[in-house]
Write a protein that holds these residues in place. Sequence first.
Motif, PDB file in Angstrom:
ATOM      1  N   LEU A   1     -55.964  46.017  -5.412  1.00  0.00           N
ATOM      2  CA  LEU A   1     -56.675  45.262  -6.656  1.00  0.00           C
ATOM      3  C   LEU A   1     -58.817  45.408  -6.468  1.00  0.00           C
ATOM      4  O   LEU A   1     -59.259  45.813  -7.320  1.00  0.00           O
ATOM      5  CB  LEU A   1     -56.825  43.634  -6.059  1.00  0.00           C
ATOM      6  CG  LEU A   1     -55.955  43.051  -6.634  1.00  0.00           C
ATOM      7  CD1 LEU A   1     -55.588  41.893  -5.874  1.00  0.00           C
ATOM      8  CD2 LEU A   1     -55.826  43.030  -8.361  1.00  0.00           C
ATOM      9  N   LEU A   2     -58.590  46.398  -5.254  1.00  0.00           N
ATOM     10  CA  LEU A   2     -60.888  46.282  -4.736  1.00  0.00           C
ATOM     11  C   LEU A   2     -60.776  47.716  -4.638  1.00  0.00           C
ATOM     12  O   LEU A   2     -61.844  48.041  -5.204  1.00  0.00           O
ATOM     13  CB  LEU A   2     -60.600  45.287  -3.697  1.00  0.00           C
ATOM     14  CG  LEU A   2     -60.657  43.677  -3.948  1.00  0.00           C
ATOM     15  CD1 LEU A   2     -60.760  43.405  -1.858  1.00  0.00           C
ATOM     16  CD2 LEU A   2     -61.416  43.505  -4.934  1.00  0.00           C
TER      17      LEU A   2
ATOM     18  N   GLN B   1     -59.813  37.861 -13.404  1.00  0.00           N
ATOM     19  CA  GLN B   1     -58.505  38.089 -12.991  1.00  0.00           C
ATOM     20  C   GLN B   1     -57.766  37.960 -11.201  1.00  0.00           C
ATOM     21  O   GLN B   1     -57.079  37.806 -11.077  1.00  0.00           O
ATOM     22  CB  GLN B   1     -57.732  39.654 -13.511  1.00  0.00           C
ATOM     23  CG  GLN B   1     -56.700  40.238 -13.256  1.00  0.00           C
ATOM     24  CD  GLN B   1     -56.579  41.428 -14.294  1.00  0.00           C
ATOM     25  OE1 GLN B   1     -57.400  41.909 -14.283  1.00  0.00           O
ATOM     26  NE2 GLN B   1     -55.358  42.304 -13.960  1.00  0.00           N
ATOM     27  N   VAL B   2     -59.165  39.003 -10.677  1.00  0.00           N
ATOM     28  CA  VAL B   2     -59.169  38.747  -8.838  1.00  0.00           C
ATOM     29  C   VAL B   2     -58.188  38.077  -8.470  1.00  0.00           C
ATOM     30  O   VAL B   2     -57.761  37.214  -7.806  1.00  0.00           O
ATOM     31  CB  VAL B   2     -60.082  39.923  -8.559  1.00  0.00           C
ATOM     32  CG1 VAL B   2     -59.777  39.532  -7.106  1.00  0.00           C
ATOM     33  CG2 VAL B   2     -60.227  41.680  -8.606  1.00  0.00           C
TER      34      VAL B   2
END
Length: 192
Positions: A47-48, A137-138
């Motif tokens: 994700l990041l 979203q995260v």
Amino acid sequence: MPVWLLAGFGDWLLHRRQRIEEMVGWREPALHLLMVAEITVGLAAALLLQITAAVLVLLLGVAIAHELTVWRDLSFASARRRIAVPEQWVHALQIMIPWMAFGMLAVIYRDQVGAILRGGGADWSLRLKESPLPLVQVLAIVVGGALLVGFPFVEELWRGVRASRRSARLATRQCSPTQVDRRVEPVGSAIE
């Protein structure tokens, strides 16, 4: 993402319904939390971080670690309790998802996979995504993961710890030295 979250929540529901803590104590729930932690590392990276060769290798390591923990978990659990068919179906999803995610990312970032395999030109850096995912979203994934997977499996561990303590107290009461002494004293005094 929703499939993984729902599979995790479904697994917890099945464990709760079966009251696994009464059969396995805290050890199996601890393995479940270890698997959640493993997947969380991979999920956070995907994700990041920008998907580079380093992240792909990390994700492969996460998938392998998860697979080994699943093997240990199922070996431990199957020796102590019945794993019903619905739980096996949920486990099948949970086992496949890390591999599917890794496979999809390996296809999307095949240039990095090719560079790893060729032994040159791979990007081994760890850095934040150049185009980050939307914060909403995260946050939705983090909150959903905490509510549907993280907190339920912490609660499962807590039930396991409590059940282990109850079991230890019962065992101690059944075999305590004072009880043994009381049983022996009347017999000994009757003989003397």
